[in-house]
Motif scaffolding. Structure first.
Motif, PDB file in Angstrom:
ATOM      1  N   MET A   1      -4.631   2.875  19.905  1.00 40.48           N
ATOM      2  CA  MET A   1      -3.930   3.667  18.448  1.00 40.48           C
ATOM      3  C   MET A   1      -5.022   4.741  18.370  1.00 40.48           C
ATOM      4  N   GLU A   2      -4.603   5.693  18.164  1.00 49.18           N
ATOM      5  CA  GLU A   2      -6.036   7.217  17.137  1.00 49.18           C
ATOM      6  C   GLU A   2      -6.660   6.179  15.758  1.00 49.18           C
ATOM      7  N   GLU A   3      -8.094   6.718  15.674  1.00 46.04           N
ATOM      8  CA  GLU A   3      -8.286   5.701  14.442  1.00 46.04           C
ATOM      9  C   GLU A   3      -7.671   6.150  13.266  1.00 46.04           C
ATOM     10  N   ALA A   4      -7.562   7.763  13.084  1.00 43.21           N
ATOM     11  CA  ALA A   4      -6.802   8.499  12.486  1.00 43.21           C
ATOM     12  C   ALA A   4      -5.551   7.345  11.650  1.00 43.21           C
ATOM     13  N   THR A   5      -4.787   7.505  13.096  1.00 43.49           N
ATOM     14  CA  THR A   5      -3.964   6.866  12.641  1.00 43.49           C
ATOM     15  C   THR A   5      -3.900   5.167  11.978  1.00 43.49           C
ATOM     16  N   LYS A   6      -5.088   4.571  12.620  1.00 42.11           N
ATOM     17  CA  LYS A   6      -5.056   3.233  12.165  1.00 42.11           C
ATOM     18  C   LYS A   6      -5.583   2.984  10.531  1.00 42.11           C
ATOM     19  N   LEU A   7      -6.471   3.894  10.099  1.00 42.80           N
ATOM     20  CA  LEU A   7      -6.660   3.992   9.022  1.00 42.80           C
ATOM     21  C   LEU A   7      -5.780   4.180   8.303  1.00 42.80           C
ATOM     22  N   GLN A   8      -4.885   5.644   8.774  1.00 43.76           N
ATOM     23  CA  GLN A   8      -3.321   5.666   7.836  1.00 43.76           C
ATOM     24  C   GLN A   8      -2.720   4.515   7.459  1.00 43.76           C
ATOM     25  N   TYR A   9      -2.473   4.310   8.532  1.00 46.97           N
ATOM     26  CA  TYR A   9      -1.811   2.129   8.511  1.00 46.97           C
ATOM     27  C   TYR A   9      -2.286   1.747   7.183  1.00 46.97           C
ATOM     28  N   ALA A  10      -3.978   1.494   7.365  1.00 47.04           N
ATOM     29  CA  ALA A  10      -4.198   0.449   7.031  1.00 47.04           C
ATOM     30  C   ALA A  10      -3.916   0.664   5.246  1.00 47.04           C
ATOM     31  N   LYS A  11      -4.625   2.188   5.258  1.00 46.23           N
ATOM     32  CA  LYS A  11      -4.119   2.159   3.807  1.00 46.23           C
ATOM     33  C   LYS A  11      -2.824   2.436   2.808  1.00 46.23           C
ATOM     34  N   ARG A  12      -1.842   2.556   4.152  1.00 44.87           N
ATOM     35  CA  ARG A  12      -0.024   2.608   3.129  1.00 44.87           C
ATOM     36  C   ARG A  12      -0.412   1.256   3.330  1.00 44.87           C
ATOM     37  N   GLY A  13      -0.814   0.243   4.026  1.00 43.17           N
ATOM     38  CA  GLY A  13      -0.100  -1.370   4.589  1.00 43.17           C
ATOM     39  C   GLY A  13      -0.469  -1.689   3.085  1.00 43.17           C
ATOM     40  N   SER A  14      -1.963  -1.419   2.523  1.00 38.61           N
ATOM     41  CA  SER A  14      -2.178  -1.858   1.414  1.00 38.61           C
ATOM     42  C   SER A  14      -1.692  -1.772   0.357  1.00 38.61           C
ATOM     43  N   LEU A  15      -1.389  -0.493  -0.048  1.00 36.64           N
ATOM     44  CA  LEU A  15      -0.636  -0.084  -1.393  1.00 36.64           C
ATOM     45  C   LEU A  15       0.581  -0.639  -0.742  1.00 36.64           C
ATOM     46  N   LEU A  16       1.570  -0.551   0.164  1.00 38.78           N
ATOM     47  CA  LEU A  16       2.843  -1.696   0.467  1.00 38.78           C
ATOM     48  C   LEU A  16       2.777  -3.434   0.284  1.00 38.78           C
ATOM     49  N   VAL A  17       1.518  -3.878   0.419  1.00 38.58           N
ATOM     50  CA  VAL A  17       1.909  -5.248  -0.353  1.00 38.58           C
ATOM     51  C   VAL A  17       1.386  -4.990  -1.255  1.00 38.58           C
ATOM     52  N   LYS A  18       0.377  -4.383  -2.016  1.00 38.13           N
ATOM     53  CA  LYS A  18       0.436  -4.439  -3.355  1.00 38.13           C
ATOM     54  C   LYS A  18       2.200  -4.317  -4.260  1.00 38.13           C
ATOM     55  N   ASN A  19       2.335  -3.306  -3.670  1.00 31.40           N
ATOM     56  CA  ASN A  19       3.429  -3.441  -4.071  1.00 31.40           C
ATOM     57  C   ASN A  19       4.842  -4.286  -3.966  1.00 31.40           C
ATOM     58  N   LEU A  20       4.689  -5.227  -2.843  1.00 30.30           N
ATOM     59  CA  LEU A  20       5.693  -6.193  -1.932  1.00 30.30           C
ATOM     60  C   LEU A  20       5.320  -7.463  -3.129  1.00 30.30           C
ATOM     61  N   GLN A  21       3.980  -7.282  -3.869  1.00 29.27           N
ATOM     62  CA  GLN A  21       3.527  -8.012  -4.722  1.00 29.27           C
ATOM     63  C   GLN A  21       3.622  -8.180  -5.977  1.00 29.27           C
ATOM     64  N   LYS A  22       3.942  -7.070  -6.516  1.00 31.34           N
ATOM     65  CA  LYS A  22       4.399  -6.854  -8.208  1.00 31.34           C
ATOM     66  C   LYS A  22       6.440  -7.289  -7.687  1.00 31.34           C
ATOM     67  N   ARG A  23       6.704  -6.817  -6.742  1.00 23.85           N
ATOM     68  CA  ARG A  23       8.596  -7.189  -6.781  1.00 23.85           C
ATOM     69  C   ARG A  23       8.232  -9.095  -6.196  1.00 23.85           C
ATOM     70  N   HIS A  24       7.109  -9.852  -6.364  1.00 24.37           N
ATOM     71  CA  HIS A  24       7.540 -11.337  -6.011  1.00 24.37           C
ATOM     72  C   HIS A  24       7.069 -11.788  -4.726  1.00 24.37           C
ATOM     73  N   PHE A  25       7.659 -10.641  -4.081  1.00 20.38           N
ATOM     74  CA  PHE A  25       7.162 -11.591  -2.931  1.00 20.38           C
ATOM     75  C   PHE A  25       5.470 -11.884  -2.092  1.00 20.38           C
ATOM     76  N   GLU A  26       5.344 -12.853  -1.107  1.00 20.51           N
ATOM     77  CA  GLU A  26       4.039 -12.859  -0.687  1.00 20.51           C
ATOM     78  C   GLU A  26       3.733 -12.415   0.197  1.00 20.51           C
ATOM     79  N   ALA A  27       2.566 -11.133   0.367  1.00 18.01           N
ATOM     80  CA  ALA A  27       2.721 -10.123   1.487  1.00 18.01           C
ATOM     81  C   ALA A  27       1.102 -10.047   1.391  1.00 18.01           C
ATOM     82  N   TYR A  28       1.019  -9.632   2.867  1.00 19.69           N
ATOM     83  CA  TYR A  28      -0.390  -9.476   3.336  1.00 19.69           C
ATOM     84  C   TYR A  28      -0.288  -8.445   4.424  1.00 19.69           C
TER      85      TYR A  28
END
Length: 212
Positions: A1-28
């Motif tokens: 996987m290209e480094e740019a895609t990996k970085l974008q996924y990590a940043k969007r993934g971090s935001l997604l996890v925070k939003n899931l936790q706000k909705r009371h999911f346990e997320a990683y």
């Protein structure tokens, strides 16, 4: 996987996890399949009764094989020798300690969107198993829940139907025909916007392209 895609996924993934936790999911968030498998096995205790629906992502990260070979009691519908045995295994999944699933789509604000044929995969999201463990690749993340619904209708369902090859328009064309066929697998559209009880649904977001 290209480094740019990996970085974008990590940043969007971090935001997604925070939003899931706000909705009371346990997320990683896990960067790759290997990390995701390790996290999943950390969450499922030895000796647990574990079942699953049709989930390519769990198979791709090696989770189903690890459960079948490990110290767990597994409810694997692929081991059913007759249609009746398969149906019985599906019913038993409602009493599992953990039910494993993927998700057809997930919005960046933390809502799960799933489309199913007979409901045996989506029903446990709503009620039944003590815990639901969802594994999902970043390719299934959309900006809005409306885009997630569109994804499951126009991408996930037609691709899944290429596995089943049933008598539906999307089997022939590869595109959704909004059909009412007897073999339609788009019967139950479930949006899980909040987790109750808190933490019952656990979600591992994986920084790779997985599943359909």
């Amino acid at each position: 996987m290209e480094e740019a895609t990996k970085l974008q996924y990590a940043k969007r993934g971090s935001l997604l996890v925070k939003n899931l936790q706000k909705r009371h999911f346990e997320a990683y968030y896990c960067e790759n399949k290997e990390e995701a498998l390790k996290k999943a096995l950390e969450l499922i205790p030895q000796g647990a009764l574990v079942g699953w629906g049709g989930t390519m992502t769990a198979k791709q990260i090696g989770l189903l094989e690890a459960l079948n070979q490990g110290n767990y009691v597994t409810l694997d519908r692929e081991k059913g020798k007759t249609p009746e045995e398969v149906t019985e295994i599906k019913y038993k999944c409602f009493h599992a300690d953990f039910f494993i699933s993927g998700t057809n789509g997930i919005s960046l604000d933390g809502q799960l969107v799933n489309l199913d044929g007979n409901g045996s995969r989506v029903a446990p999201f709503i009620f039944g198993p003590k815990n639901v463990l969802v594994v999902v690749g970043m390719n299934k993340v959309t900006d809005t829940v409306e885009e997630a619904v569109k994804r499951v209708r126009t991408v996930a369902a037609p691709m899944n139907q290429q596995r089943f090859l049933r008598a539906t328009p999307c089997t022939v064309t590869g595109s959704c025909g909004n059909c009412l066929s007897e073999d339609c697998i788009c019967n139950q559209l479930v949006i899980t916007r909040h987790c109750s009880p808190m933490g019952r649904i656990k979600i591992i977001v994986i920084g790779e392209n997985l599943g359909f």
